[in-house]
Design a protein around this motif. Structure first.
Motif, PDB file in Angstrom:
ATOM      1  N   GLY A 143       0.790  -1.227   0.000  1.00 65.26           N
ATOM      2  CA  GLY A 143       0.000   0.000   0.000  1.00 65.26           C
ATOM      3  C   GLY A 143       0.819   1.272   0.000  1.00 65.26           C
ATOM      4  N   VAL A 144       2.050   1.166  -0.480  1.00 69.92           N
ATOM      5  CA  VAL A 144       2.948   2.330  -0.530  1.00 69.92           C
ATOM      6  C   VAL A 144       3.195   2.687  -1.990  1.00 69.92           C
ATOM      7  CG1 VAL A 144       5.260   3.188  -0.011  1.00 69.92           C
ATOM      8  CG2 VAL A 144       4.046   1.761   1.651  1.00 69.92           C
ATOM      9  N   ALA A 145       2.768   3.865  -2.394  1.00 63.85           N
ATOM     10  CA  ALA A 145       2.987   4.304  -3.773  1.00 63.85           C
ATOM     11  C   ALA A 145       4.469   4.590  -3.996  1.00 63.85           C
ATOM     12  CB  ALA A 145       2.164   5.548  -4.062  1.00 63.85           C
ATOM     13  N   THR A 146       4.917   4.327  -5.209  1.00 63.40           N
ATOM     14  CA  THR A 146       6.307   4.583  -5.571  1.00 63.40           C
ATOM     15  C   THR A 146       6.379   4.779  -7.079  1.00 63.40           C
ATOM     16  OG1 THR A 146       8.589   3.766  -5.395  1.00 63.40           O
ATOM     17  CG2 THR A 146       6.881   2.133  -5.835  1.00 63.40           C
ATOM     18  N   ALA A 147       7.504   5.278  -7.569  1.00 62.28           N
ATOM     19  CA  ALA A 147       7.668   5.494  -9.007  1.00 62.28           C
ATOM     20  C   ALA A 147       9.145   5.517  -9.348  1.00 62.28           C
ATOM     21  CB  ALA A 147       7.016   6.815  -9.433  1.00 62.28           C
ATOM     22  N   GLU A 148       9.467   5.157 -10.593  1.00 60.62           N
ATOM     23  CA  GLU A 148      10.825   5.309 -11.088  1.00 60.62           C
ATOM     24  C   GLU A 148      11.106   6.803 -11.200  1.00 60.62           C
ATOM     25  OE1 GLU A 148       8.384   3.847 -12.773  1.00 60.62           O
ATOM     26  OE2 GLU A 148       8.897   1.730 -13.135  1.00 60.62           O
ATOM     27  N   TYR A 149      12.210   7.249 -10.640  1.00 58.22           N
ATOM     28  CA  TYR A 149      12.484   8.697 -10.633  1.00 58.22           C
ATOM     29  C   TYR A 149      13.948   8.945 -10.920  1.00 58.22           C
ATOM     30  CZ  TYR A 149       8.810  12.029  -9.376  1.00 58.22           C
ATOM     31  OH  TYR A 149       7.759  12.905  -9.422  1.00 58.22           O
ATOM     32  N   VAL A 150      14.230   9.350 -12.168  1.00 60.74           N
ATOM     33  CA  VAL A 150      13.339   9.471 -13.306  1.00 60.74           C
ATOM     34  C   VAL A 150      13.945   8.713 -14.482  1.00 60.74           C
ATOM     35  CG1 VAL A 150      12.227  11.677 -12.784  1.00 60.74           C
ATOM     36  CG2 VAL A 150      14.472  11.679 -13.890  1.00 60.74           C
ATOM     37  N   PRO A 151      13.118   8.259 -15.433  1.00 63.83           N
ATOM     38  CA  PRO A 151      13.677   7.654 -16.635  1.00 63.83           C
ATOM     39  C   PRO A 151      14.493   8.679 -17.429  1.00 63.83           C
ATOM     40  CG  PRO A 151      11.343   7.132 -16.396  1.00 63.83           C
ATOM     41  CD  PRO A 151      11.651   8.190 -15.388  1.00 63.83           C
ATOM     42  N   CYS A 152      15.557   8.263 -18.054  1.00 64.56           N
ATOM     43  CA  CYS A 152      16.365   9.177 -18.864  1.00 64.56           C
ATOM     44  C   CYS A 152      15.564   9.673 -20.067  1.00 64.56           C
ATOM     45  CB  CYS A 152      17.628   8.481 -19.349  1.00 64.56           C
ATOM     46  SG  CYS A 152      18.906   8.326 -18.078  1.00 64.56           S
ATOM     47  N   ILE A 153      15.674  10.961 -20.330  1.00 67.94           N
ATOM     48  CA  ILE A 153      14.920  11.544 -21.441  1.00 67.94           C
ATOM     49  C   ILE A 153      15.336  10.915 -22.767  1.00 67.94           C
ATOM     50  CG2 ILE A 153      14.325  13.655 -22.658  1.00 67.94           C
ATOM     51  CD1 ILE A 153      15.019  15.239 -20.159  1.00 67.94           C
ATOM     52  N   HIS A 154      16.643  10.750 -22.974  1.00 71.49           N
ATOM     53  CA  HIS A 154      17.100  10.280 -24.288  1.00 71.49           C
ATOM     54  C   HIS A 154      16.721   8.837 -24.569  1.00 71.49           C
ATOM     55  CE1 HIS A 154      20.320   8.906 -21.657  1.00 71.49           C
ATOM     56  NE2 HIS A 154      20.819   8.160 -22.634  1.00 71.49           N
ATOM     57  N   LEU A 155      16.261   8.117 -23.541  1.00 69.95           N
ATOM     58  CA  LEU A 155      15.844   6.731 -23.733  1.00 69.95           C
ATOM     59  C   LEU A 155      14.323   6.576 -23.803  1.00 69.95           C
ATOM     60  CD1 LEU A 155      18.404   4.911 -21.398  1.00 69.95           C
ATOM     61  CD2 LEU A 155      18.573   5.422 -23.859  1.00 69.95           C
ATOM     62  N   GLN A 156      13.606   7.704 -23.769  1.00 70.96           N
ATOM     63  CA  GLN A 156      12.158   7.647 -23.963  1.00 70.96           C
ATOM     64  C   GLN A 156      11.860   7.207 -25.397  1.00 70.96           C
ATOM     65  OE1 GLN A 156       9.864   7.968 -21.744  1.00 70.96           O
ATOM     66  NE2 GLN A 156      10.619   9.244 -20.071  1.00 70.96           N
ATOM     67  N   PRO A 157      10.737   6.518 -25.600  1.00 72.75           N
ATOM     68  CA  PRO A 157      10.452   5.984 -26.944  1.00 72.75           C
ATOM     69  C   PRO A 157      10.495   7.029 -28.056  1.00 72.75           C
ATOM     70  CG  PRO A 157       8.981   4.983 -25.352  1.00 72.75           C
ATOM     71  CD  PRO A 157       9.753   6.039 -24.608  1.00 72.75           C
ATOM     72  N   TYR A 158       9.929   8.219 -27.818  1.00 65.43           N
ATOM     73  CA  TYR A 158       9.905   9.210 -28.897  1.00 65.43           C
ATOM     74  C   TYR A 158      11.300   9.740 -29.214  1.00 65.43           C
ATOM     75  CZ  TYR A 158      10.287  13.297 -25.703  1.00 65.43           C
ATOM     76  OH  TYR A 158      10.706  14.247 -24.793  1.00 65.43           O
ATOM     77  N   MET A 159      12.183   9.759 -28.216  1.00 68.38           N
ATOM     78  CA  MET A 159      13.555  10.188 -28.461  1.00 68.38           C
ATOM     79  C   MET A 159      14.332   9.134 -29.256  1.00 68.38           C
ATOM     80  SD  MET A 159      14.553  13.174 -27.345  1.00 68.38           S
ATOM     81  CE  MET A 159      14.047  14.516 -26.265  1.00 68.38           C
ATOM     82  N   ARG A 160      14.132   7.888 -28.919  1.00 65.83           N
ATOM     83  CA  ARG A 160      14.792   6.804 -29.664  1.00 65.83           C
ATOM     84  C   ARG A 160      14.342   6.830 -31.127  1.00 65.83           C
ATOM     85  NH1 ARG A 160      16.840   2.334 -26.565  1.00 65.83           N
ATOM     86  NH2 ARG A 160      16.474   2.496 -24.316  1.00 65.83           N
ATOM     87  N   GLU A 161      13.034   7.005 -31.319  1.00 68.39           N
ATOM     88  CA  GLU A 161      12.489   6.972 -32.675  1.00 68.39           C
ATOM     89  C   GLU A 161      12.923   8.189 -33.490  1.00 68.39           C
ATOM     90  OE1 GLU A 161       8.313   6.702 -32.038  1.00 68.39           O
ATOM     91  OE2 GLU A 161       8.438   4.728 -31.062  1.00 68.39           O
TER      92      GLU A 161
END
Length: 376
Positions: free
Chosen positions: A312-330
């Motif tokens: 019951g503890v919220a968490t998140a990846e902080y933060v994904p690298c911008i250059h590895l985002q799908p739109y950047m790769r494409e």
């Protein structure tokens, strides 16, 4: 087996009370919901707090960054250097203008741009640097400004996460380069959406006010007198009313967030495999935006996060690298390798629940859940 708590602890939530309700009601009763005096009042208060002579409120931090990139004249064929370890808007802001992102690696402890990496990334096509005060920790602004001056580059400070931070004894935003702060609900002050640009240039301030409102002229001319192509980046007086109430208690907000961070750091410092955020030093005073820990490489971050959520503890990846985002790769063909420190950091960092009003009992639940997840 220990029962799973039924109430989830959220990743963040705003700190609001009757004062926000009071000021919003005043605006509603005034009939001036946009382009009204409450925005002017907020801008004056924010500029005074930051230590800049001018401030222009806009619809988001991204909008503010975009306007600064537009005013800097970035365009097709130009390169702009920024951090790979940030929110996507740190690069999107100049991509909107047709400029190409160039990512420089970060320092392994501050997670901010490494000035040496920035210097190495500069080419004959470089036109600017978008620095980032990641997680509210001030970047190496003086070193970056020296690089920008040496190469004739525009320098923009993405301080969207750093309202209240201090660099070399002065507020972030007061040092000269134009800065942008943001007010999304997980930020130090929250207005739902919104941002503000602080500047030391009266001409830039006038341009910002015009560009945010479809290029309208404010000196002479009629209501529909537009002298340049602009944008609809207007804020509202309702949001400004919330912002004024938040600014009134900003010292309390910063103090409370600092106390929450201190409790986490004290409790987690001895947990093997967990690296807590870098402490302040003489030149850097963080304004706590999020609380992000870095796990040891041998720990499976995905498993740890799944177990936190199960508890019951919220968490998140902080933060994904911008250059590895799908739109950047494409779009640009980016892949792993060019920014090894940022990439390694991004693989192992996660955010814990963090908010101004996070109470001790919930925080203890988070700490115990993390210890259990690490040890299992």
């Amino acid at each position: 087996m220990k029962p799973v708590p039924t109430r989830e602890i959220p990743l963040s939530f705003p700190y609001l009370d009757e004062r926000e309700e009071e000021l919003v009601l005043e605006v509603l009763r005034s009939g001036r919901l946009s382009l009204g005096p409450t925005i002017d009042s907020f801008e004056e208060l924010l500029a005074e707090r930051v230590g800049a002579p001018y401030a222009a409120a806009v619809s988001s931090g991204t909008a503010g960054l975009h306007l600064l990139c537009h005013l800097a004249g970035f365009g097709p064929g130009d390169e702009v250097v920024t951090s790979p370890f940030s929110f996507a808007s740190s690069a999107n802001c100049f991509m909107f203008e047709g400029a190409t992102p160039v990512f420089a690696d970060v320092d392994p402890r501050t997670f901010n741009l490494d000035p040496a990496a920035v210097e190495a990334a500069i080419t004959e096509r470089t036109r600017g640097i978008v620095a980032v005060d990641i997680f509210g920790y001030p970047c190496e602004l003086e070193e970056l400004r020296a690089i920008a001056d040496r190469h004739g580059l525009a320098l923009i400070d993405d301080a969207c996460e750093a309202l209240g931070a201090e660099y070399r004894g002065a507020s972030v935003g007061s040092h000269g380069p134009s800065a942008v702060f943001a007010f999304y609900p997980n930020k130090q002050i929250a207005t739902g959406e919104g941002g503000v640009v602080t500047t030391h240039s009266e001409e830039e301030w006038r341009q910002l006010r015009s560009l945010r409102n479809q290029g309208r002229a404010y000196e002479g001319g009629g209501w529909f007198h537009h002298v340049q192509l602009g944008f609809n980046y207007r804020w509202t007086d309702i949001q400004a009313a919330i912002g004024i109430a938040q600014l009134e208690k900003l010292d309390e907000i910063l103090r409370r967030r600092g106390e929450v961070a201190a409790r986490y750091s004290e409790a987690l410092a001895s947990v093997e495999g967990v690296e807590v955020p870098l402490a302040d030093d003489a030149d850097h005073r963080r304004s706590w935006f999020v609380y992000v820990v870095k796990l040891a490489p041998e720990l499976d971050r995905d498993r740890v996060m799944a177990e936190l959520r199960d508890q019951g503890v919220a968490t998140a990846e902080y933060v994904p690298c911008i250059h590895l985002q799908p739109y950047m790769r494409e779009r640009y063909g980016f892949g792993e390798g060019p920014c090894p420190i940022a990439e390694e950091t991004s693989r192992h960092t996660l955010a814990l629940p963090f908010a101004t009003g996070l109470d001790t009992e919930d925080q203890e639940r988070v700490i115990e859940a993390l210890r259990t997840a690490i040890g299992s």
